[in-house]
Design a protein around this motif. Structure first.
Motif, PDB file in Angstrom:
ATOM      1  N   ARG A 169      30.818 -37.249  -1.086  1.00 56.05           N
ATOM      2  CA  ARG A 169      32.226 -36.877  -1.117  1.00 56.05           C
ATOM      3  C   ARG A 169      32.705 -36.282   0.205  1.00 56.05           C
ATOM      4  O   ARG A 169      33.900 -36.338   0.529  1.00 56.05           O
ATOM      5  CB  ARG A 169      32.474 -35.858  -2.238  1.00 56.05           C
ATOM      6  CG  ARG A 169      31.861 -34.504  -1.966  1.00 56.05           C
ATOM      7  CD  ARG A 169      32.009 -33.520  -3.102  1.00 56.05           C
ATOM      8  NE  ARG A 169      31.375 -32.255  -2.741  1.00 56.05           N
ATOM      9  CZ  ARG A 169      31.953 -31.063  -2.817  1.00 56.05           C
ATOM     10  NH1 ARG A 169      33.181 -30.958  -3.287  1.00 56.05           N
ATOM     11  NH2 ARG A 169      31.307 -29.977  -2.462  1.00 56.05           N
ATOM     12  N   GLU A 170      31.795 -35.715   0.999  1.00 61.06           N
ATOM     13  CA  GLU A 170      32.228 -35.047   2.222  1.00 61.06           C
ATOM     14  C   GLU A 170      32.767 -36.034   3.256  1.00 61.06           C
ATOM     15  O   GLU A 170      33.535 -35.644   4.138  1.00 61.06           O
ATOM     16  CB  GLU A 170      31.077 -34.223   2.815  1.00 61.06           C
ATOM     17  CG  GLU A 170      29.847 -34.998   3.218  1.00 61.06           C
ATOM     18  CD  GLU A 170      28.658 -34.076   3.483  1.00 61.06           C
ATOM     19  OE1 GLU A 170      28.841 -32.845   3.514  1.00 61.06           O
ATOM     20  OE2 GLU A 170      27.543 -34.594   3.652  1.00 61.06           O
ATOM     21  N   TYR A 171      32.395 -37.285   3.160  1.00 58.60           N
ATOM     22  CA  TYR A 171      32.907 -38.272   4.107  1.00 58.60           C
ATOM     23  C   TYR A 171      34.384 -38.550   3.850  1.00 58.60           C
ATOM     24  O   TYR A 171      35.216 -38.491   4.768  1.00 58.60           O
ATOM     25  CB  TYR A 171      32.065 -39.544   4.027  1.00 58.60           C
ATOM     26  CG  TYR A 171      30.659 -39.309   4.548  1.00 58.60           C
ATOM     27  CD1 TYR A 171      30.352 -39.536   5.882  1.00 58.60           C
ATOM     28  CD2 TYR A 171      29.662 -38.803   3.718  1.00 58.60           C
ATOM     29  CE1 TYR A 171      29.089 -39.284   6.376  1.00 58.60           C
ATOM     30  CE2 TYR A 171      28.394 -38.546   4.203  1.00 58.60           C
ATOM     31  CZ  TYR A 171      28.120 -38.785   5.528  1.00 58.60           C
ATOM     32  OH  TYR A 171      26.858 -38.507   6.021  1.00 58.60           O
ATOM     33  N   ALA A 172      34.726 -38.843   2.616  1.00 60.46           N
ATOM     34  CA  ALA A 172      36.135 -39.083   2.293  1.00 60.46           C
ATOM     35  C   ALA A 172      36.979 -37.839   2.556  1.00 60.46           C
ATOM     36  O   ALA A 172      38.123 -37.922   3.017  1.00 60.46           O
ATOM     37  CB  ALA A 172      36.261 -39.514   0.835  1.00 60.46           C
ATOM     38  N   ALA A 173      36.403 -36.660   2.282  1.00 61.20           N
ATOM     39  CA  ALA A 173      37.146 -35.416   2.462  1.00 61.20           C
ATOM     40  C   ALA A 173      37.445 -35.121   3.925  1.00 61.20           C
ATOM     41  O   ALA A 173      38.376 -34.366   4.229  1.00 61.20           O
ATOM     42  CB  ALA A 173      36.367 -34.254   1.840  1.00 61.20           C
ATOM     43  N   HIS A 174      36.660 -35.698   4.832  1.00 59.58           N
ATOM     44  CA  HIS A 174      36.863 -35.443   6.260  1.00 59.58           C
ATOM     45  C   HIS A 174      37.294 -36.700   7.021  1.00 59.58           C
ATOM     46  O   HIS A 174      37.267 -36.719   8.257  1.00 59.58           O
ATOM     47  CB  HIS A 174      35.578 -34.871   6.875  1.00 59.58           C
ATOM     48  CG  HIS A 174      35.269 -33.478   6.408  1.00 59.58           C
ATOM     49  ND1 HIS A 174      34.611 -33.221   5.224  1.00 59.58           N
ATOM     50  CD2 HIS A 174      35.559 -32.269   6.943  1.00 59.58           C
ATOM     51  CE1 HIS A 174      34.492 -31.921   5.052  1.00 59.58           C
ATOM     52  NE2 HIS A 174      35.062 -31.319   6.076  1.00 59.58           N
ATOM     53  N   GLY A 175      37.662 -37.742   6.287  1.00 58.44           N
ATOM     54  CA  GLY A 175      38.151 -38.946   6.936  1.00 58.44           C
ATOM     55  C   GLY A 175      37.086 -39.705   7.702  1.00 58.44           C
ATOM     56  O   GLY A 175      37.386 -40.388   8.696  1.00 58.44           O
ATOM     57  N   LEU A 176      35.845 -39.617   7.244  1.00 58.36           N
ATOM     58  CA  LEU A 176      34.734 -40.276   7.920  1.00 58.36           C
ATOM     59  C   LEU A 176      34.313 -41.519   7.141  1.00 58.36           C
ATOM     60  O   LEU A 176      34.207 -41.478   5.914  1.00 58.36           O
ATOM     61  CB  LEU A 176      33.534 -39.327   8.030  1.00 58.36           C
ATOM     62  CG  LEU A 176      33.760 -38.059   8.849  1.00 58.36           C
ATOM     63  CD1 LEU A 176      32.596 -37.087   8.659  1.00 58.36           C
ATOM     64  CD2 LEU A 176      33.921 -38.403  10.327  1.00 58.36           C
ATOM     65  N   PRO A 177      34.025 -42.627   7.834  1.00 53.85           N
ATOM     66  CA  PRO A 177      33.577 -43.829   7.121  1.00 53.85           C
ATOM     67  C   PRO A 177      32.146 -43.662   6.625  1.00 53.85           C
ATOM     68  O   PRO A 177      31.358 -42.915   7.213  1.00 53.85           O
ATOM     69  CB  PRO A 177      33.668 -44.927   8.178  1.00 53.85           C
ATOM     70  CG  PRO A 177      33.483 -44.198   9.479  1.00 53.85           C
ATOM     71  CD  PRO A 177      34.144 -42.850   9.287  1.00 53.85           C
TER      72      PRO A 177
END
Length: 293
Positions: free
Chosen positions: A123-131
Protein backbone atom coordinates in the motif's frame (compact mmCIF):
# COMPACT_ATOMS: atom_id res chain seq x y z
CA UNK A 1 43.12 -28.83 7.50
CA UNK A 2 40.62 -26.06 6.85
CA UNK A 3 40.99 -22.92 8.94
CA UNK A 4 38.39 -22.37 11.63
CA UNK A 5 35.50 -20.18 10.48
CA UNK A 6 35.55 -16.62 11.78
CA UNK A 7 33.42 -15.89 14.84
CA UNK A 8 29.97 -14.43 14.18
CA UNK A 9 29.59 -10.67 14.14
CA UNK A 10 26.48 -9.39 15.87
CA UNK A 11 24.33 -6.36 15.25
CA UNK A 12 20.88 -5.03 16.03
CA UNK A 13 17.97 -3.85 13.94
CA UNK A 14 15.46 -1.25 15.12
CA UNK A 15 12.59 -1.02 12.68
CA UNK A 16 11.64 2.68 12.68
CA UNK A 17 7.89 2.12 13.03
CA UNK A 18 5.60 2.52 16.05
CA UNK A 19 8.47 4.23 17.89
CA UNK A 20 9.77 7.71 18.62
CA UNK A 21 13.04 9.01 17.20
CA UNK A 22 14.47 9.40 20.68
CA UNK A 23 13.71 5.74 21.47
CA UNK A 24 15.76 4.60 18.49
CA UNK A 25 18.54 7.09 19.28
CA UNK A 26 18.74 5.80 22.86
CA UNK A 27 19.18 2.21 21.74
CA UNK A 28 21.79 3.06 19.12
CA UNK A 29 23.82 5.17 21.53
CA UNK A 30 23.71 2.36 24.09
CA UNK A 31 24.86 -0.12 21.46
CA UNK A 32 27.60 2.22 20.25
CA UNK A 33 29.27 1.87 23.65
CA UNK A 34 29.25 -1.97 23.60
CA UNK A 35 32.02 -3.49 21.43
CA UNK A 36 30.25 -6.84 21.08
CA UNK A 37 27.52 -5.11 19.05
CA UNK A 38 29.31 -4.33 15.81
CA UNK A 39 26.56 -3.11 13.50
CA UNK A 40 23.09 -1.53 13.59
CA UNK A 41 20.31 -1.34 11.03
CA UNK A 42 17.03 0.32 10.12
CA UNK A 43 14.46 -0.86 7.58
CA UNK A 44 13.11 0.94 4.52
CA UNK A 45 9.34 1.33 4.61
CA UNK A 46 7.34 4.51 4.26
CA UNK A 47 4.36 3.23 6.26
CA UNK A 48 4.13 0.65 9.06
CA UNK A 49 4.12 -3.01 8.06
CA UNK A 50 3.30 -4.15 11.59
CA UNK A 51 1.14 -2.87 14.42
CA UNK A 52 -1.13 0.10 13.89
CA UNK A 53 -1.26 0.64 10.11
CA UNK A 54 -1.80 4.36 10.73
CA UNK A 55 1.06 4.62 13.22
CA UNK A 56 4.35 6.47 12.74
CA UNK A 57 7.10 5.31 10.38
CA UNK A 58 10.29 7.23 9.68
CA UNK A 59 12.13 7.46 6.37
CA UNK A 60 15.11 5.16 6.71
CA UNK A 61 17.97 7.03 5.07
CA UNK A 62 17.17 10.37 6.69
CA UNK A 63 17.04 8.69 10.08
CA UNK A 64 20.24 6.76 9.35
CA UNK A 65 22.12 9.98 8.65
CA UNK A 66 20.92 11.45 11.95
CA UNK A 67 22.02 8.33 13.82
CA UNK A 68 25.35 8.30 12.00
CA UNK A 69 26.02 11.79 13.34
CA UNK A 70 25.24 10.69 16.92
CA UNK A 71 27.32 7.48 16.97
CA UNK A 72 31.04 6.88 16.61
CA UNK A 73 31.81 3.17 16.23
CA UNK A 74 28.91 1.10 14.90
CA UNK A 75 28.80 -0.04 11.31
CA UNK A 76 25.38 1.04 10.09
CA UNK A 77 22.93 0.61 7.25
CA UNK A 78 19.41 0.08 5.95
CA UNK A 79 18.30 -3.56 5.81
CA UNK A 80 17.53 -3.18 3.02
CA UNK A 81 16.91 -0.11 0.94
CA UNK A 82 14.09 -0.60 -1.56
CA UNK A 83 15.34 -0.10 -5.09
CA UNK A 84 11.72 0.72 -5.97
CA UNK A 85 11.68 3.92 -3.85
CA UNK A 86 14.53 6.05 -5.23
CA UNK A 87 16.31 6.39 -8.55
CA UNK A 88 19.62 4.55 -8.07
CA UNK A 89 21.80 7.54 -8.93
CA UNK A 90 19.99 9.53 -6.24
CA UNK A 91 20.42 6.61 -3.82
CA UNK A 92 24.15 6.54 -4.57
CA UNK A 93 24.37 10.23 -3.61
CA UNK A 94 22.36 9.65 -0.42
CA UNK A 95 24.54 6.71 0.58
CA UNK A 96 27.72 8.67 -0.10
CA UNK A 97 26.48 11.42 2.18
CA UNK A 98 25.79 8.93 4.99
CA UNK A 99 29.21 7.33 4.54
CA UNK A 100 30.84 10.74 4.90
CA UNK A 101 28.69 11.75 7.89
CA UNK A 102 29.56 8.46 9.60
CA UNK A 103 33.27 8.68 8.87
CA UNK A 104 33.21 5.61 6.63
CA UNK A 105 30.94 3.25 8.59
CA UNK A 106 28.21 2.58 6.02
CA UNK A 107 27.27 -0.91 4.90
CA UNK A 108 25.14 -0.31 1.81
CA UNK A 109 22.03 -2.51 1.93
CA UNK A 110 19.77 -2.80 -1.12
CA UNK A 111 17.09 -5.13 -2.45
CA UNK A 112 14.31 -5.28 -5.02
CA UNK A 113 11.74 -3.83 -2.61
CA UNK A 114 8.60 -5.05 -0.92
CA UNK A 115 7.11 -8.44 -1.62
CA UNK A 116 3.96 -8.18 -3.76
CA UNK A 117 2.10 -10.54 -1.41
CA UNK A 118 2.49 -8.28 1.67
CA UNK A 119 -0.57 -5.99 1.63
CA UNK A 120 0.72 -3.57 4.24
CA UNK A 121 3.96 -3.15 2.32
CA UNK A 122 2.26 -2.89 -1.06
CA UNK A 123 0.00 0.00 0.00
CA UNK A 124 2.89 2.41 0.60
CA UNK A 125 3.61 2.63 -3.12
CA UNK A 126 0.16 3.88 -4.08
CA UNK A 127 0.14 6.17 -1.04
CA UNK A 128 3.34 7.87 -2.21
CA UNK A 129 2.70 7.84 -5.95
CA UNK A 130 5.34 5.20 -6.63
CA UNK A 131 4.95 2.53 -9.34
CA UNK A 132 5.02 -1.14 -8.34
CA UNK A 133 6.31 -3.20 -11.26
CA UNK A 134 6.33 -6.97 -11.51
CA UNK A 135 9.13 -9.10 -10.05
CA UNK A 136 11.04 -9.55 -13.32
CA UNK A 137 11.16 -5.78 -13.82
CA UNK A 138 12.21 -5.25 -10.19
CA UNK A 139 15.10 -7.74 -10.35
CA UNK A 140 16.36 -6.38 -13.68
CA UNK A 141 16.23 -2.88 -12.24
CA UNK A 142 18.19 -4.00 -9.17
CA UNK A 143 20.97 -5.52 -11.26
CA UNK A 144 21.37 -2.32 -13.25
CA UNK A 145 21.20 -0.22 -10.08
CA UNK A 146 24.08 -2.14 -8.48
CA UNK A 147 26.19 -1.62 -11.60
CA UNK A 148 25.63 2.10 -11.95
CA UNK A 149 25.87 2.83 -8.21
CA UNK A 150 29.29 1.18 -8.08
CA UNK A 151 30.36 3.18 -11.14
CA UNK A 152 29.18 6.44 -9.55
CA UNK A 153 31.27 5.62 -6.48
CA UNK A 154 34.45 4.69 -8.35
CA UNK A 155 34.77 6.23 -11.82
CA UNK A 156 36.85 9.34 -12.39
CA UNK A 157 35.05 10.68 -15.45
CA UNK A 158 31.37 11.38 -16.22
CA UNK A 159 29.64 8.54 -18.04
CA UNK A 160 26.39 7.72 -19.79
CA UNK A 161 24.37 4.64 -18.85
CA UNK A 162 21.80 3.22 -21.20
CA UNK A 163 20.13 0.24 -19.56
CA UNK A 164 16.77 -1.36 -19.96
CA UNK A 165 15.47 0.23 -16.76
CA UNK A 166 17.79 3.18 -16.08
CA UNK A 167 19.29 5.85 -18.32
CA UNK A 168 21.85 8.40 -17.17
CA UNK A 169 23.59 11.15 -19.10
CA UNK A 170 26.79 12.71 -17.80
CA UNK A 171 26.60 10.78 -14.53
CA UNK A 172 29.33 11.56 -12.01
CA UNK A 173 29.71 11.11 -8.28
CA UNK A 174 31.38 13.87 -6.27
CA UNK A 175 32.17 13.68 -3.40
CA UNK A 176 33.19 10.05 -3.17
CA UNK A 177 32.43 7.76 -0.24
CA UNK A 178 35.05 7.65 2.49
CA UNK A 179 35.47 3.88 2.05
CA UNK A 180 37.60 2.63 -0.84
CA UNK A 181 36.89 1.37 -3.35
CA UNK A 182 33.32 1.80 -2.04
CA UNK A 183 31.12 0.84 0.93
CA UNK A 184 30.44 -2.89 1.23
CA UNK A 185 27.33 -3.88 -0.71
CA UNK A 186 24.76 -6.02 1.11
CA UNK A 187 21.91 -7.41 -0.97
CA UNK A 188 18.88 -8.87 0.77
CA UNK A 189 16.51 -11.42 -0.72
CA UNK A 190 15.75 -15.08 -1.19
CA UNK A 191 14.38 -15.56 -4.74
CA UNK A 192 16.55 -17.38 -7.25
CA UNK A 193 16.55 -14.34 -9.54
CA UNK A 194 17.75 -12.08 -6.73
CA UNK A 195 20.44 -14.59 -5.74
CA UNK A 196 21.93 -14.28 -9.22
CA UNK A 197 22.26 -10.53 -8.59
CA UNK A 198 23.83 -11.31 -5.21
CA UNK A 199 26.41 -13.57 -6.85
CA UNK A 200 27.33 -10.83 -9.31
CA UNK A 201 27.38 -7.78 -7.05
CA UNK A 202 27.20 -8.41 -3.28
CA UNK A 203 29.85 -8.50 -0.59
CA UNK A 204 27.21 -9.65 1.89
CA UNK A 205 23.98 -11.59 1.38
CA UNK A 206 21.16 -11.23 3.89
CA UNK A 207 18.10 -13.41 4.29
CA UNK A 208 15.24 -13.03 6.79
CA UNK A 209 15.33 -15.64 9.53
CA UNK A 210 12.62 -18.16 10.27
CA UNK A 211 13.05 -21.34 8.23
CA UNK A 212 16.73 -22.22 8.64
CA UNK A 213 16.44 -25.18 6.25
CA UNK A 214 15.19 -22.85 3.53
CA UNK A 215 18.03 -20.42 4.29
CA UNK A 216 20.53 -23.25 3.86
CA UNK A 217 18.98 -24.25 0.53
CA UNK A 218 19.09 -20.66 -0.66
CA UNK A 219 22.72 -20.44 0.39
CA UNK A 220 23.55 -23.55 -1.62
CA UNK A 221 21.86 -21.99 -4.64
CA UNK A 222 23.94 -18.86 -4.17
CA UNK A 223 27.07 -21.03 -4.05
CA UNK A 224 26.09 -22.54 -7.40
CA UNK A 225 25.50 -19.17 -9.01
CA UNK A 226 28.87 -17.91 -7.74
CA UNK A 227 30.66 -20.91 -9.21
CA UNK A 228 28.88 -20.42 -12.54
CA UNK A 229 30.36 -16.94 -12.91
CA UNK A 230 33.80 -17.89 -11.55
CA UNK A 231 33.43 -16.35 -8.12
CA UNK A 232 34.50 -17.97 -4.86
CA UNK A 233 31.28 -18.50 -2.87
CA UNK A 234 33.22 -17.86 0.33
CA UNK A 235 33.76 -14.26 -0.80
CA UNK A 236 30.09 -13.53 -0.04
CA UNK A 237 29.49 -13.12 3.69
CA UNK A 238 26.27 -14.80 4.83
CA UNK A 239 23.94 -12.62 6.92
CA UNK A 240 20.65 -13.48 8.60
CA UNK A 241 18.00 -11.54 10.51
CA UNK A 242 16.96 -13.24 13.76
CA UNK A 243 13.90 -11.87 15.60
CA UNK A 244 14.50 -11.31 19.32
CA UNK A 245 12.12 -12.45 22.05
CA UNK A 246 12.58 -10.56 25.30
CA UNK A 247 10.37 -13.03 27.18
CA UNK A 248 11.94 -16.19 25.73
CA UNK A 249 15.65 -15.51 25.20
CA UNK A 250 16.32 -19.23 25.00
CA UNK A 251 14.31 -19.41 21.79
CA UNK A 252 16.42 -16.61 20.30
CA UNK A 253 19.67 -18.23 21.43
CA UNK A 254 18.58 -21.46 19.75
CA UNK A 255 17.85 -19.61 16.49
CA UNK A 256 21.26 -17.94 16.67
CA UNK A 257 22.92 -21.30 17.20
CA UNK A 258 21.15 -22.79 14.19
CA UNK A 259 22.21 -19.86 12.03
CA UNK A 260 25.84 -20.01 13.12
CA UNK A 261 25.97 -23.78 12.60
CA UNK A 262 24.57 -23.22 9.09
CA UNK A 263 27.44 -20.87 8.20
CA UNK A 264 25.91 -17.48 8.84
CA UNK A 265 28.52 -15.19 10.33
CA UNK A 266 26.71 -11.83 10.17
CA UNK A 267 23.83 -11.94 12.65
CA UNK A 268 21.26 -9.14 12.81
CA UNK A 269 19.12 -9.28 15.95
CA UNK A 270 15.73 -7.70 15.33
CA UNK A 271 14.59 -5.79 18.42
CA UNK A 272 10.83 -5.42 18.81
CA UNK A 273 9.45 -2.15 20.15
CA UNK A 274 8.91 -0.90 22.77
CA UNK A 275 12.56 -1.20 23.74
CA UNK A 276 13.23 -2.10 27.40
CA UNK A 277 15.63 0.02 29.42
CA UNK A 278 19.27 -0.98 28.79
CA UNK A 279 18.17 -3.28 25.97
CA UNK A 280 21.58 -3.21 24.26
CA UNK A 281 23.26 -4.48 27.44
CA UNK A 282 20.55 -7.13 27.80
CA UNK A 283 21.16 -8.30 24.23
CA UNK A 284 24.88 -8.51 24.91
CA UNK A 285 24.55 -10.45 28.15
CA UNK A 286 21.66 -12.74 27.22
CA UNK A 287 22.21 -13.38 23.50
CA UNK A 288 25.69 -12.46 22.32
CA UNK A 289 27.75 -13.49 25.34
CA UNK A 290 27.90 -17.14 24.35
CA UNK A 291 29.34 -16.35 20.94
CA UNK A 292 31.44 -13.24 21.29
CA UNK A 293 35.21 -13.82 21.53
Amino acid sequence: MRPAPPPPRFGIMTAPQQVDYHDVLRVWREADAIPQIEHAWLFDHLMPIGGDPDGPAYEGWTLLSALAARTRRLRLGVLVSSNRFRPPAMLAKIATTVDIVSGGRLDFGIGVGSRPDHPLARREYAAHGLPFHDSAHAVGSLAEACTLIRRLWTEDEPFDFHGTHHQLTGAFGNPRPVQRPHPPILIGGRSSATLRVVAEHADVWNIPGGDIDDAVRRGALLDRYCVEIGRDPASVTRSIHVPVSYDRPGVTRHAIGEAVDAGFRHIVLGLPAPYPADVARWVTDELIGTWAP
